[in-house]
Design a protein around this motif. Structure first.
Motif, PDB file in Angstrom:
ATOM      1  N   ARG A  31       0.833  -1.210   0.000  1.00  0.00           N
ATOM      2  CA  ARG A  31       0.000   0.000   0.000  1.00  0.00           C
ATOM      3  C   ARG A  31       0.863   1.253   0.000  1.00  0.00           C
ATOM      4  NH1 ARG A  31      -5.571  -1.496   2.151  1.00  0.00           N
ATOM      5  NH2 ARG A  31      -5.528  -3.685   1.640  1.00  0.00           N
ATOM      6  N   SER A 146      13.210 -12.969  -1.964  1.00  0.00           N
ATOM      7  CA  SER A 146      12.692 -13.668  -0.776  1.00  0.00           C
ATOM      8  C   SER A 146      12.653 -12.757   0.442  1.00  0.00           C
ATOM      9  CB  SER A 146      13.565 -14.870  -0.438  1.00  0.00           C
ATOM     10  OG  SER A 146      13.246 -15.927  -1.256  1.00  0.00           O
ATOM     11  N   THR A 150       9.326 -11.589   2.374  1.00  0.00           N
ATOM     12  CA  THR A 150       9.139 -11.930   3.789  1.00  0.00           C
ATOM     13  C   THR A 150       8.872 -10.676   4.608  1.00  0.00           C
ATOM     14  OG1 THR A 150      10.684 -13.744   3.476  1.00  0.00           O
ATOM     15  CG2 THR A 150      10.106 -13.203   5.734  1.00  0.00           C
ATOM     16  N   LEU A 153       5.357  -9.467   4.057  1.00  0.00           N
ATOM     17  CA  LEU A 153       4.348 -10.264   4.773  1.00  0.00           C
ATOM     18  C   LEU A 153       4.244  -9.823   6.221  1.00  0.00           C
ATOM     19  CD1 LEU A 153       5.047 -13.800   3.347  1.00  0.00           C
ATOM     20  CD2 LEU A 153       2.873 -12.594   3.261  1.00  0.00           C
ATOM     21  N   ASN A 154       5.390  -9.743   6.899  1.00  0.00           N
ATOM     22  CA  ASN A 154       5.365  -9.375   8.311  1.00  0.00           C
ATOM     23  C   ASN A 154       6.760  -9.032   8.789  1.00  0.00           C
ATOM     24  OD1 ASN A 154       5.594 -10.375  11.334  1.00  0.00           O
ATOM     25  ND2 ASN A 154       3.492  -9.746  10.995  1.00  0.00           N
ATOM     26  N   ASP A 156       7.964  -8.842  11.799  1.00  0.00           N
ATOM     27  CA  ASP A 156       8.481  -9.702  12.863  1.00  0.00           C
ATOM     28  C   ASP A 156       8.974 -11.038  12.316  1.00  0.00           C
ATOM     29  OD1 ASP A 156       7.961  -7.815  14.776  1.00  0.00           O
ATOM     30  OD2 ASP A 156       5.954  -8.579  15.186  1.00  0.00           O
ATOM     31  N   ASN A 159      12.334 -10.355  10.871  1.00  0.00           N
ATOM     32  CA  ASN A 159      13.330 -10.241  11.928  1.00  0.00           C
ATOM     33  C   ASN A 159      13.733 -11.603  12.480  1.00  0.00           C
ATOM     34  OD1 ASN A 159      14.108  -7.533  12.444  1.00  0.00           O
ATOM     35  ND2 ASN A 159      12.009  -7.110  13.066  1.00  0.00           N
ATOM     36  N   ALA A 160      12.730 -12.446  12.705  1.00  0.00           N
ATOM     37  CA  ALA A 160      13.013 -13.761  13.267  1.00  0.00           C
ATOM     38  C   ALA A 160      13.852 -14.603  12.315  1.00  0.00           C
ATOM     39  CB  ALA A 160      11.710 -14.477  13.615  1.00  0.00           C
TER      40      ALA A 160
ATOM     41  N   LYS B  47       9.981  -9.681  21.132  1.00  0.00           N
ATOM     42  CA  LYS B  47      10.738  -9.041  20.055  1.00  0.00           C
ATOM     43  C   LYS B  47      12.215  -8.891  20.424  1.00  0.00           C
ATOM     44  CE  LYS B  47       6.949  -6.845  17.785  1.00  0.00           C
ATOM     45  NZ  LYS B  47       6.208  -5.737  17.340  1.00  0.00           N
ATOM     46  N   ILE B  50      13.855 -12.374  20.014  1.00  0.00           N
ATOM     47  CA  ILE B  50      14.178 -12.797  18.643  1.00  0.00           C
ATOM     48  C   ILE B  50      15.129 -11.828  17.954  1.00  0.00           C
ATOM     49  CG2 ILE B  50      11.990 -14.048  18.304  1.00  0.00           C
ATOM     50  CD1 ILE B  50      11.087 -11.723  16.509  1.00  0.00           C
ATOM     51  N   ALA B  52      14.499  -8.563  17.230  1.00  0.00           N
ATOM     52  CA  ALA B  52      13.867  -7.537  16.402  1.00  0.00           C
ATOM     53  C   ALA B  52      14.053  -6.144  16.987  1.00  0.00           C
ATOM     54  CB  ALA B  52      12.384  -7.830  16.227  1.00  0.00           C
ATOM     55  N   TYR B  70       9.229 -18.940  15.396  1.00  0.00           N
ATOM     56  CA  TYR B  70       8.495 -17.796  15.917  1.00  0.00           C
ATOM     57  C   TYR B  70       7.115 -17.713  15.271  1.00  0.00           C
ATOM     58  CZ  TYR B  70       7.314 -12.880  16.726  1.00  0.00           C
ATOM     59  OH  TYR B  70       6.688 -11.715  17.065  1.00  0.00           O
ATOM     60  N   PRO B  72       4.181 -15.108  15.095  1.00  0.00           N
ATOM     61  CA  PRO B  72       3.859 -13.728  15.471  1.00  0.00           C
ATOM     62  C   PRO B  72       2.389 -13.578  15.831  1.00  0.00           C
ATOM     63  CG  PRO B  72       4.007 -13.900  13.104  1.00  0.00           C
ATOM     64  CD  PRO B  72       4.359 -15.251  13.651  1.00  0.00           C
ATOM     65  N   GLN B  73       2.097 -12.448  16.467  1.00  0.00           N
ATOM     66  CA  GLN B  73       0.729 -12.104  16.804  1.00  0.00           C
ATOM     67  C   GLN B  73       0.076 -11.479  15.575  1.00  0.00           C
ATOM     68  OE1 GLN B  73       0.597  -8.891  19.540  1.00  0.00           O
ATOM     69  NE2 GLN B  73      -1.428  -9.374  20.340  1.00  0.00           N
ATOM     70  N   LYS B  74      -1.196 -11.753  15.363  1.00  0.00           N
ATOM     71  CA  LYS B  74      -1.957 -11.064  14.329  1.00  0.00           C
ATOM     72  C   LYS B  74      -1.193 -10.852  13.040  1.00  0.00           C
ATOM     73  CE  LYS B  74      -2.648  -7.447  16.738  1.00  0.00           C
ATOM     74  NZ  LYS B  74      -2.865  -6.164  17.305  1.00  0.00           N
ATOM     75  N   LEU B  75      -1.052 -11.864  12.241  1.00  0.00           N
ATOM     76  CA  LEU B  75      -0.406 -11.653  10.950  1.00  0.00           C
ATOM     77  C   LEU B  75      -1.503 -11.385   9.939  1.00  0.00           C
ATOM     78  CD1 LEU B  75       2.326 -14.011   9.529  1.00  0.00           C
ATOM     79  CD2 LEU B  75       1.186 -12.211   8.321  1.00  0.00           C
ATOM     80  N   ILE B  77      -2.485 -10.892   6.205  1.00  0.00           N
ATOM     81  CA  ILE B  77      -2.006 -10.966   4.821  1.00  0.00           C
ATOM     82  C   ILE B  77      -3.020 -10.284   3.933  1.00  0.00           C
ATOM     83  CG2 ILE B  77      -1.463 -12.492   2.895  1.00  0.00           C
ATOM     84  CD1 ILE B  77       0.051 -14.192   4.695  1.00  0.00           C
ATOM     85  N   ASP B  78      -2.539  -9.272   3.223  1.00  0.00           N
ATOM     86  CA  ASP B  78      -3.408  -8.474   2.387  1.00  0.00           C
ATOM     87  C   ASP B  78      -3.924  -9.302   1.208  1.00  0.00           C
ATOM     88  OD1 ASP B  78      -3.567  -5.175   2.174  1.00  0.00           O
ATOM     89  OD2 ASP B  78      -4.101  -6.281   0.360  1.00  0.00           O
ATOM     90  N   PHE B  88       4.132 -19.829   0.991  1.00  0.00           N
ATOM     91  CA  PHE B  88       4.342 -19.112   2.250  1.00  0.00           C
ATOM     92  C   PHE B  88       5.328 -19.868   3.135  1.00  0.00           C
ATOM     93  CE2 PHE B  88       3.130 -18.522   6.739  1.00  0.00           C
ATOM     94  CZ  PHE B  88       3.361 -17.164   6.857  1.00  0.00           C
ATOM     95  N   LEU B  91       9.215 -19.440   2.597  1.00  0.00           N
ATOM     96  CA  LEU B  91       9.793 -18.099   2.718  1.00  0.00           C
ATOM     97  C   LEU B  91      10.452 -17.899   4.078  1.00  0.00           C
ATOM     98  CD1 LEU B  91       7.264 -15.538   1.231  1.00  0.00           C
ATOM     99  CD2 LEU B  91       9.625 -15.859   0.571  1.00  0.00           C
ATOM    100  N   PHE B 118      -4.826 -15.710   2.347  1.00  0.00           N
ATOM    101  CA  PHE B 118      -5.828 -14.768   2.857  1.00  0.00           C
ATOM    102  C   PHE B 118      -7.207 -15.416   2.990  1.00  0.00           C
ATOM    103  CE2 PHE B 118      -6.018 -14.253  -1.717  1.00  0.00           C
ATOM    104  CZ  PHE B 118      -7.376 -14.255  -1.957  1.00  0.00           C
ATOM    105  N   ARG B 132       5.023 -23.342   9.877  1.00  0.00           N
ATOM    106  CA  ARG B 132       6.174 -22.585   9.395  1.00  0.00           C
ATOM    107  C   ARG B 132       7.269 -22.532  10.462  1.00  0.00           C
ATOM    108  NH1 ARG B 132       8.474 -17.782   9.402  1.00  0.00           N
ATOM    109  NH2 ARG B 132       9.383 -17.004   7.473  1.00  0.00           N
TER     110      ARG B 132
END
Lengths: 265, 246
Positions: A31, A146, A150, A153-154, A156, A159-160, B47, B50, B52, B70, B72-75, B77-78, B88, B91, B118, B132
């Motif tokens: 976006r 890649s 990644t 997508l997210n 975090d 980072n991980a 965070k 890991i 971050a 890991y 994550p919380q609330k991923l 995907i648009d 997925f 990756l 999605f 994953r």
């Protein structure tokens, strides 16, 4: 062969379309459309500066687009409201650019060419700049694919996996500035974002993976460039807008065929 | 030696201190749960673990070559990004079809291969995220509120799966959770966080700790806290302001 202006124009259009396609996919996914606008509007300021300093338009536009893109990128991490910030910067840069241009003697007429592109005037050296820029962008995107995906997508998850999402964001930002700078001749500052977004959006209903979306977007973008030029030649319409019109037509076709496919699945 | 530990770690997020002087460690095979109110720094702690976010002071020590899975919380995907479950899972590192099949099988999601990410339901999505994480062959599985958006049977099934995975893999599990009843039954240790470590220890001990009650007991009228020691409920919570957010 390159002596024919139509062939030069076609190659220029295809070059921009190929670089814009994968980048455009990221612009859509993340976006960043308004971000693209901001970068391209700032390029007008770059053009004014390069005319004033007798630099090449490409150099000036690239420099200002880069500064703009990096500034926005850095500020975006600081909790500012993004769309407001971009609105302020994009339009200030555009206005400043237009004012700056008015101070220059004898370039008033040329301004239209930079706003809407003048693909038929592409020279051999322009073509070289376009293709080198496009090749650079495509190579960078392929190499970092890649990691870019990644972090899209997210953050975090990236980072991980040992990927720095801010670095990937910066790579996209630099690519965006390069594409804006090379696309000025082809579609002009006001329509660059269309070349980024429309082919990617048209490819979306036809794709099941990110890679296929990028490839289909590249094909559709190149097709729009070729057909748009043809249309412009036959009906004597302005070339940049013609290319964008064809791309918009392809978007509608993609939308309809995607619907059709979904209903037959 | 612990898989991962922090010493006197302070973390700043967006200009303010999110975590203060946290000492934390987790050993092989343990299930440790972090509880705490919203904004108490739970996700920030994960965070930092890991890598971050960098701690402002103090340090994080990982076992060399520690493999972390890991979730994550609330991923989100648009829908503009078309991506199949299989892609997925590949990756950012390419995985073999065989590995992907086996982890999807393990989390009970082998029918999801070619589905678009999605289009998955909440429960399916969490299973794919877990799959994953498993591809890393983790020694430590970190989950940030893994059951957000799941209904009760869904989250019960997910916790069962996590417990099974711990046994199978011998991995340590570190998770953030709001579901205190589950936390108390499934964890070896509980850490109660509110900008700093309020209290920690075995679930029984934490549940009866005044700091924990001060956080979860008041205002909720016991709806959130597990009152195993209702009979000795004689603390005045106001005594424990030491655990409110500074």
């Amino acid at each position: 062969m390159l002596d024919d202006f139509l062939i030069r124009a076609t190659l220029a259009g295809i070059g921009v379309a190929l670089a814009a396609a994968p980048l455009g996919c990221f612009v859509v996914w993340r976006r960043m459309a308004y971000f693209g606008d901001a970068t391209s509007h700032a390029a007008i300021l770059g053009i004014a500066l390069s005319l004033a300093l007798s630099l090449s338009v490409f150099t000036g536009a690239l420099a200002v687009a880069l500064i703009m893109a990096v500034t926005v990128s850095v500020l975006s991490g600081k909790g500012y409201a993004m769309d407001t910030l971009l609105g302020v910067m994009a339009h200030s840069a555009l206005a400043l650019g237009l004012v700056a241009v008015s101070f220059l003697q004898g370039v008033r007429l040329d301004l239209m060419a930079y706003l809407f592109g003048d693909i038929l005037a592409v020279s051999k050296s322009d073509l070289a700049v376009i293709w080198i820029g496009a090749a650079l962008v495509v190579a960078l995107m392929v190499a970092r694919w890649s990691a870019l995906l990644t972090s899209t997508l997210n953050a975090d998850l990236a980072n991980a996996s040992g990927i720095d999402p801010r670095r990937e964001q910066m790579i996209l930002t630099v690519c965006l500035a390069v594409v804006v700078a090379v696309a000025i001749k082809v579609v002009g500052v006001l329509l660059i974002v269309a070349m980024l977004i429309i082919p990617a959006a048209a490819a979306r209903p036809l794709s099941r993976t990110p890679e296929s979306m990028a490839v289909i977007a590249a094909i559709l973008g190149a097709l729009a460039a070729v057909l748009g030029l043809r249309m412009s030649y036959i009906y004597d319409t302005p070339t940049g807008p013609s290319i964008v019109c064809v791309a918009a037509g392809l978007f509608i076709i993609g939308l309809i065929s995607g619907r059709f496919r979904a209903s037959t699945d | 030696m612990s898989l991962i530990e922090t010493q006197n770690m302070t973390v700043a997020m967006g200009g303010h201190i999110a975590l203060r002087q946290v000492d934390f460690h987790i050993n092989s095979g343990e299930i440790v749960t972090i509880v705490g109110p919203n904004g108490s720094g739970k996700s920030t702690l994960l965070k930092a673990l890991i890598g971050a976010v960098k701690p402002q002071t103090g340090k994080v020590t990982r076992q060399p070559k520690l493999r972390i899975g890991y979730v994550p919380q609330k991923l989100h995907i648009d829908p503009t990004l078309p991506i199949t479950v299989q892609r997925f899972l590949s990756l950012p590192i390419r995985r073999s079809k065989q590995d992907i099949d086996s982890v999807l099988d393990r989390v009970g999601a082998n029918d999801l291969h070619d589905k678009q990410m999605f289009a998955l339901s909440g429960g399916q999505f969490q299973r794919v995220l877990l799959a994953r994480a498993l591809l890393e062959k983790p020694q430590l599985l970190i989950l940030d509120e893994p059951t957000t958006g799941l209904d009760q049977p869904g989250s019960a099934a997910l916790y069962r799966l996590i417990e099974e995975l711990r046994t199978d893999l011998g991995a340590a599990v570190l998770m953030v959770s709001h579901e205190l009843h589950v936390v108390m039954s499934a964890s070896d240790r509980v850490i109660c966080l509110n900008g700093h470590v309020c209290c920690h220890g075995a679930p029984d001990i934490v549940a009866s700790a005044p700091e924990y009650r001060a956080l979860f007991g008041t205002g909720t009228h016991g709806a959130l806290a597990l009152y195993r020691h209702d009979h000795d409920h004689s603390h005045d919570h106001d005594d424990h302001e030491g655990c409110t957010h500074a």
